[in-house]
Design a protein around this motif. Structure first.
Motif, mmCIF file in Angstrom:
data_model
loop_
_atom_site.group_PDB
_atom_site.id
_atom_site.type_symbol
_atom_site.label_atom_id
_atom_site.label_comp_id
_atom_site.label_asym_id
_atom_site.label_seq_id
_atom_site.Cartn_x
_atom_site.Cartn_y
_atom_site.Cartn_z
ATOM 1 N N TYR A 52 0.841 -1.203 0.000
ATOM 2 C CA TYR A 52 0.000 0.000 0.000
ATOM 3 C C TYR A 52 0.874 1.250 0.000
ATOM 4 O O TYR A 52 0.618 2.205 -0.743
ATOM 5 N N ARG A 55 2.158 1.846 -3.463
ATOM 6 C CA ARG A 55 1.132 2.422 -4.351
ATOM 7 C C ARG A 55 0.943 3.910 -4.071
ATOM 8 O O ARG A 55 0.806 4.710 -4.999
ATOM 9 N N LEU A 56 0.941 4.295 -2.795
ATOM 10 C CA LEU A 56 0.809 5.715 -2.452
ATOM 11 C C LEU A 56 1.991 6.506 -2.981
ATOM 12 O O LEU A 56 1.835 7.574 -3.570
ATOM 13 N N ARG A 60 -0.396 5.853 -7.225
ATOM 14 C CA ARG A 60 -1.347 4.956 -7.870
ATOM 15 C C ARG A 60 -2.559 4.692 -6.991
ATOM 16 O O ARG A 60 -3.398 3.888 -7.316
ATOM 17 N N ASP A 61 -2.640 5.350 -5.867
ATOM 18 C CA ASP A 61 -3.751 5.137 -4.950
ATOM 19 C C ASP A 61 -4.122 6.464 -4.314
ATOM 20 O O ASP A 61 -3.354 7.412 -4.336
ATOM 21 N N LYS A 62 -5.303 6.510 -3.742
ATOM 22 C CA LYS A 62 -5.742 7.729 -3.049
ATOM 23 C C LYS A 62 -4.927 7.907 -1.785
ATOM 24 O O LYS A 62 -4.309 6.981 -1.294
ATOM 25 N N ASN A 63 -4.938 9.114 -1.264
ATOM 26 C CA ASN A 63 -4.169 9.438 -0.077
ATOM 27 C C ASN A 63 -5.094 9.901 1.041
ATOM 28 O O ASN A 63 -5.216 11.093 1.288
#
Length: 99
Positions: A52, A55-56, A60-63
Motif C-alpha cells: 500500500y 502504491r501511495l 497509484r492510490d488515493k491518499n
C-alpha cells in the motif's frame, strides 16, 4: 526508482533518509544499504502494508488523511513538513478536525 516527475515519491524518499531506525524504536541491524528507514520499515511504523505504501508513493492510490497522518507521525514531520506532504499527496491543506 520513482517515476519522472513524482514529487511525492521523491519527498517521501528524502524524508525516510532523515529518520534512523533507532529514532522510531527499530533495531538498525549490521548491514544497511540505505540511509535512514527502508520503505518496509516506514510502512510498518506507519501501520500500513509495504504494498500500500508503494502504491501511495507511486501515486497509484488515493491518499486518505489517516494514512498521511500516520506517515507524518512515522517520519516525525513538523507542521510545515506535514502541510507540504498534504499538498504533494492531495493538493489540499491538512483537514481541520470537526469541533
Amino acid at each position: 526508482m520513482a517515476a519522472a516527475g513524482n514529487a511525492l515519491g521523491d519527498y517521501l524518499r528524502s524524508r525516510r533518509g532523515q529518520v534512523r531506525p533507532e529514532d522510531v524504536g527499530l533495531v538498525a541491524g549490521a548491514r544497511r544499504r540505505v540511509r535512514g528507514l527502508r520503505r518496509e520499515e516506514l510502512a510498518t511504523v506507519a501501520g500500513v502494508s509495504s504494498e500500500y505504501y508503494l502504491r501511495l508513493k507511486q501515486e497509484r492510490d488515493k491518499n486518505p488523511p489517516q494514512i498521511l497522518n500516520a506517515l507524518a507521525r512515522a517520519l516525525q514531520l513538523d507542521i510545515r513538513a506535514m502541510e507540504y506532504l498534504y499538498q504533494l499527496a492531495s493538493g489540499r491543506d491538512i483537514p481541520q478536525p470537526d469541533l
